[in-house]
Design an enzyme around this catalytic site. Structure first.
Site, PDB file in Angstrom:
ATOM      1  N   HIS A 274       0.856  -1.202   0.000  1.00 45.03           N
ATOM      2  CA  HIS A 274       0.000   0.000   0.000  1.00 45.03           C
ATOM      3  C   HIS A 274       0.891   1.252   0.000  1.00 45.03           C
ATOM      4  O   HIS A 274       1.642   1.464  -0.930  1.00 45.03           O
ATOM      5  CB  HIS A 274      -0.943  -0.087   1.207  1.00 45.03           C
ATOM      6  CG  HIS A 274      -2.051   0.926   1.256  1.00 45.03           C
ATOM      7  ND1 HIS A 274      -2.402   1.755   0.228  1.00 45.03           N
ATOM      8  CD2 HIS A 274      -2.905   1.231   2.279  1.00 45.03           C
ATOM      9  CE1 HIS A 274      -3.409   2.523   0.587  1.00 45.03           C
ATOM     10  NE2 HIS A 274      -3.743   2.247   1.829  1.00 45.03           N
ATOM     11  N   HIS A 313      -2.711  -2.267  -9.640  1.00 44.29           N
ATOM     12  CA  HIS A 313      -3.660  -1.601  -8.750  1.00 44.29           C
ATOM     13  C   HIS A 313      -4.948  -2.402  -8.708  1.00 44.29           C
ATOM     14  O   HIS A 313      -5.348  -2.987  -9.706  1.00 44.29           O
ATOM     15  CB  HIS A 313      -3.963  -0.187  -9.263  1.00 44.29           C
ATOM     16  CG  HIS A 313      -4.537   0.715  -8.219  1.00 44.29           C
ATOM     17  ND1 HIS A 313      -5.870   0.714  -7.903  1.00 44.29           N
ATOM     18  CD2 HIS A 313      -3.953   1.607  -7.395  1.00 44.29           C
ATOM     19  CE1 HIS A 313      -6.086   1.594  -6.933  1.00 44.29           C
ATOM     20  NE2 HIS A 313      -4.941   2.157  -6.605  1.00 44.29           N
ATOM     21  N   ASP A 369       2.675   5.285  -6.826  1.00 44.54           N
ATOM     22  CA  ASP A 369       3.934   5.130  -6.090  1.00 44.54           C
ATOM     23  C   ASP A 369       5.146   4.951  -6.987  1.00 44.54           C
ATOM     24  O   ASP A 369       6.278   4.964  -6.498  1.00 44.54           O
ATOM     25  CB  ASP A 369       3.817   3.923  -5.155  1.00 44.54           C
ATOM     26  CG  ASP A 369       2.839   4.196  -4.029  1.00 44.54           C
ATOM     27  OD1 ASP A 369       1.824   3.480  -3.935  1.00 44.54           O
ATOM     28  OD2 ASP A 369       3.066   5.168  -3.277  1.00 44.54           O
TER      29      ASP A 369
HETATM   30  C1  SDX Z   1      -1.549   2.165  -3.368  1.00 52.84           C
HETATM   31  O1  SDX Z   1      -6.276   0.856  -3.221  1.00 52.84           O
HETATM   32  C2  SDX Z   1      -5.798   2.038  -3.456  1.00 52.84           C
HETATM   33  O2  SDX Z   1      -6.447   2.926  -3.934  1.00 52.84           O
HETATM   34  C3  SDX Z   1      -4.337   2.197  -3.033  1.00 52.84           C
HETATM   35  C4  SDX Z   1      -3.666   3.509  -3.439  1.00 52.84           C
HETATM   36  C5  SDX Z   1      -4.237   4.671  -2.701  1.00 52.84           C
HETATM   37  O3  SDX Z   1      -4.123   5.800  -3.212  1.00 52.84           O
HETATM   38  O4  SDX Z   1      -4.707   4.490  -1.556  1.00 52.84           O
HETATM   39  O5  SDX Z   1      -3.838   3.699  -4.837  1.00 52.84           O
HETATM   40  C6  SDX Z   1      -2.176   3.487  -3.120  1.00 52.84           C
HETATM   41  O6  SDX Z   1      -1.506   1.359  -2.482  1.00 52.84           O
HETATM   42  C7  SDX Z   1      -1.054   1.864  -4.755  1.00 52.84           C
HETATM   43  C8  SDX Z   1      -0.509   0.404  -4.890  1.00 52.84           C
HETATM   44  C9  SDX Z   1       0.931   0.397  -4.366  1.00 52.84           C
HETATM   45  N1  SDX Z   1       1.436  -0.976  -4.263  1.00 52.84           N
HETATM   46  C10 SDX Z   1       2.375  -1.452  -5.102  1.00 52.84           C
HETATM   47  O7  SDX Z   1       2.837  -0.818  -6.049  1.00 52.84           O
HETATM   48  C11 SDX Z   1       2.845  -2.862  -4.776  1.00 52.84           C
HETATM   49  C12 SDX Z   1       2.927  -3.682  -6.053  1.00 52.84           C
HETATM   50  N2  SDX Z   1       1.532  -3.888  -6.555  1.00 52.84           N
HETATM   51  C13 SDX Z   1       0.924  -5.157  -6.197  1.00 52.84           C
HETATM   52  O8  SDX Z   1       1.269  -5.668  -4.960  1.00 52.84           O
HETATM   53  C14 SDX Z   1      -0.575  -5.203  -6.570  1.00 52.84           C
HETATM   54  O9  SDX Z   1      -0.685  -4.742  -7.861  1.00 52.84           O
HETATM   55  C15 SDX Z   1      -1.581  -4.502  -5.701  1.00 52.84           C
HETATM   56  C16 SDX Z   1      -1.471  -4.889  -4.269  1.00 52.84           C
HETATM   57  C17 SDX Z   1      -1.459  -3.030  -5.828  1.00 52.84           C
HETATM   58  C18 SDX Z   1      -2.981  -4.912  -6.213  1.00 52.84           C
HETATM   59  O10 SDX Z   1      -3.093  -6.261  -5.995  1.00 52.84           O
HETATM   60  P1  SDX Z   1      -4.439  -7.076  -6.392  1.00 52.84           P
HETATM   61  O11 SDX Z   1      -5.481  -6.164  -6.921  1.00 52.84           O
HETATM   62  O12 SDX Z   1      -4.774  -7.962  -5.256  1.00 52.84           O
HETATM   63  O13 SDX Z   1      -3.977  -7.905  -7.647  1.00 52.84           O
HETATM   64  P2  SDX Z   1      -3.378  -9.359  -7.569  1.00 52.84           P
HETATM   65  O14 SDX Z   1      -2.309  -9.386  -6.502  1.00 52.84           O
HETATM   66  O15 SDX Z   1      -4.501 -10.305  -7.484  1.00 52.84           O
HETATM   67  O16 SDX Z   1      -2.648  -9.446  -8.981  1.00 52.84           O
HETATM   68  C19 SDX Z   1      -3.302  -9.964 -10.125  1.00 52.84           C
HETATM   69  C20 SDX Z   1      -2.180 -10.587 -10.955  1.00 52.84           C
HETATM   70  C21 SDX Z   1      -1.406 -11.652 -10.180  1.00 52.84           C
HETATM   71  O17 SDX Z   1      -0.810 -12.522 -11.141  1.00 52.84           O
HETATM   72  P3  SDX Z   1      -1.506 -14.016 -11.350  1.00 52.84           P
HETATM   73  O18 SDX Z   1      -1.623 -14.635  -9.982  1.00 52.84           O
HETATM   74  O19 SDX Z   1      -2.851 -13.721 -12.001  1.00 52.84           O
HETATM   75  O20 SDX Z   1      -0.532 -14.723 -12.257  1.00 52.84           O
HETATM   76  O21 SDX Z   1      -1.204  -9.583 -11.272  1.00 52.84           O
HETATM   77  C22 SDX Z   1       0.030  -9.895 -10.661  1.00 52.84           C
HETATM   78  C23 SDX Z   1      -0.276 -10.892  -9.557  1.00 52.84           C
HETATM   79  O22 SDX Z   1       0.870 -11.707  -9.291  1.00 52.84           O
HETATM   80  N3  SDX Z   1       0.573  -8.663 -10.126  1.00 52.84           N
HETATM   81  C24 SDX Z   1       1.846  -8.286 -10.224  1.00 52.84           C
HETATM   82  C25 SDX Z   1       1.925  -7.039  -9.628  1.00 52.84           C
HETATM   83  N4  SDX Z   1       0.705  -6.688  -9.174  1.00 52.84           N
HETATM   84  C26 SDX Z   1      -0.127  -7.696  -9.484  1.00 52.84           C
HETATM   85  N5  SDX Z   1       2.914  -8.934 -10.792  1.00 52.84           N
HETATM   86  C27 SDX Z   1       4.092  -8.244 -10.702  1.00 52.84           C
HETATM   87  N6  SDX Z   1       4.243  -7.033 -10.144  1.00 52.84           N
HETATM   88  C28 SDX Z   1       3.184  -6.400  -9.599  1.00 52.84           C
HETATM   89  N7  SDX Z   1       3.328  -5.201  -9.039  1.00 52.84           N
END
Ligand code: SDX
Length: 444
Positions: A274, A313, A369
């Site tokens: 997050h 996201h 981010d």
């Molecule tokens: C913020 O919610 C908000 O609004 C948050 C925010 C705010 O203003 O409050 O916008 C701020 O928190 C932004 C997000 C910052 N976090 C990161 O950058 C961390 C990296 N991102 C991931 O951890 C992820 O994308 C999330 C946590 C942001 C979202 O996760 P989800 O929606 O639960 O998606 P998921 O984990 O189910 O991913 C779906 C697929 C998966 O692959 P498969 O299992 O289908 O093969 O996408 C992949 C994930 O492995 N994936 C990624 C990835 N994010 C998702 N693969 C590589 N790198 C990534 N960053």
């Protein structure tokens, strides 16, 4: 004539149920009437991570994740970033309308005269080790503020709620800057009420010292940096029901005071998935070190060994509109501070990822981010301050969502249900009759 309803047939009984659809949702409680037998509890929904569950009705922030739209009270984020200030946006979030010039002047004056914190708070900060993470200090000290304002527990009183909004918007930068000054062993710099919101924060942070790591030591006095930080605060002010805001709503649903609830929200924001992501992005870019290492790093991501931090996201399945604005401001900040070489690695990482089917198929784009940390570092903020820089402006969103939840007649204490899959009823076993078992969570 189509009806706003859905009909569900329970194949266990052959019975059909018509559930009304409102705002694109059905009420989860309407499912409880669907029972296999009279003794049945009734159907629930199972939605870990709340992937498809609306927890509230809100009038604050609108996001269209597919179109990359973000609006605060109907105003597009890019227009607010261009024409507004963070304090004006904080007023908009809370009041629901942009302030008149007289309202803005009175609001700004009020904020400036709440920036001081009780001198005893400094004793809390002195108790932390020099290398304590500033987010740990912020979570602790904002919770401690609850003990200085016990009347804040009167959360049903609108005037009390409003005073806490003034206090927290005003004091978060002071707590943040004091945490930083403690970590570098420098004397605290008190708020200067003659300065603007972001300018005052930069002064409390860097007065009397050159920002560590700054590419241009005297840059922190630049009005461009103050404006860039104010824009970053606007971009981070609210984002509907994200993890930390949902935490704010959940904790305060028990009628917990706003200081303790903000501490809980900040605790959620601290997580690397997050608000801690901007810190993780910088560490990732430093680890990559050079654009020639990007293909190997991307291969590791695609093997599932790690995540591309700053990408992806839960809601945005297109470019995060905030990332676009941040990218624009990066160049303006670098004109003052000098170019942060990490931006070249970030730009090449984005270019490669956005052309790679792994990311395209998963709709993974840069989020807020991905670029923010690069700007913060160029300004001279240490990496561990980055989530703190997220928490300061998000306090406006947390508190606005808090007030909206208290005023919402639909809301009550948050208490989700569960699916129980543990052992059934079994008799107690005296200790001398027990045999070792291979339970995976054994602690000895
Ligand atoms: C913020 O919610 C908000 O609004 C948050 C925010 C705010 O203003 O409050 O916008 C701020 O928190 C932004 C997000 C910052 N976090 C990161 O950058 C961390 C990296 N991102 C991931 O951890 C992820 O994308 C999330 C946590 C942001 C979202 O996760 P989800 O929606 O639960 O998606 P998921 O984990 O189910 O991913 C779906 C697929 C998966 O692959 P498969 O299992 O289908 O093969 O996408 C992949 C994930 O492995 N994936 C990624 C990835 N994010 C998702 N693969 C590589 N790198 C990534 N960053």
């Amino acid at each position: 004539m189509s009806k706003d309803s859905v009909t569900i047939t329970d194949n266990r009984t052959g019975q059909s149920y018509e559930l009304p659809i409102e705002h694109g949702t059905i009420r989860a409680l309407d499912l409880r009437q669907i029972k296999a037998t009279a003794e049945d509890f009734g159907l629930m929904t199972y939605d870990p991570g709340y992937m498809n569950t609306a927890s509230c009705r809100s009038r604050i922030t609108f996001i269209d994740g597919d179109k990359g739209i973000l609006e605060y009270r109907g105003y597009p984020i890019d227009e607010l970033a261009e024409h507004s200030s963070f304090l004006e946006v904080a007023y908009l979030l809370w009041a629901g309308e942009l302030p008149t010039s007289d309202e803005l002047e009175r609001w700004t004056h009020g904020v400036r005269y709440h920036t001081m914190i009780h001198e005893s708070i400094k004793k809390f900060l002195d108790g932390f080790r020099h290398d304590a993470h500033p987010m740990g200090m912020l979570v602790s000290t904002v919770a401690a503020l609850a003990t200085f304002y016990p009347e804040a527990k009167n959360i049903q009183d609108p005037e009390t709620r409003k005073i806490q909004f003034y206090r927290l918007i005003s004091k978060m930068p002071t707590l943040a800057a004091f945490a930083y000054r403690h970590s570098v062993g420098m004397p605290f710099v008190y708020p200067d009420n003659n300065l603007g919101y972001a300018e005052n924060f930069l002064n409390m942070m860097f007065h009397g010292r050159e920002p560590v790591g700054s590419l241009n030591p005297n840059s922190h006095h630049s009005p461009i940096l103050a404006r860039a930080l104010d824009v970053l605060f606007i971009l981070h002010a609210d984002h509907e029901q994200n993890c930390s805001t949902s935490s704010m709503r959940m904790v305060s649903s028990a009628f917990t005071d706003p200081y303790t609830s903000v501490a809980a929200a900040a605790a959620a924001l601290y997580g690397p998935l997050h608000g801690g992501a901007n810190e993780a992005v910088l560490r990732m870019l430093r680890e990559i070190g050079d654009v020639k290492h990007i293909p190997e790093f991307i291969a590791g991501v695609k093997r599932g060994e790690r995540k591309l931090m700053g990408f992806g996201h839960r809601v945005y399945k297109s470019y995060d509109p905030r990332a676009k604005v941040i990218k624009y401001w990066a160049d303006r900040v670098f004109e003052v501070t000098g170019r942060n070489p990490l931006i070249d690695i970030a730009l090449e990482l984005e270019r490669i990822a956005l052309a790679d089917d792994y990311f395209i198929s998963r709709k993974l784009y840069p989020n807020v981010d991905f670029y923010s940390g690069i700007i913060y570092e160029a300004m001279g903020f240490p990496t561990d301050m980055f989530p703190v820089l997220f928490a300061i402006p998000r306090t406006a969103g947390w508190l606005t969502q808090w007030r909206e939840s208290l005023e919402d007649p639909d809301q009550k204490i948050a208490r989700p249900r569960q699916i129980y899959l543990g052992p059934g009823k079994r008799p107690f076993i005296p200790v001398d009759q027990r045999v070792p078992s291979d339970h995976v969570n054994g602690i000895v």
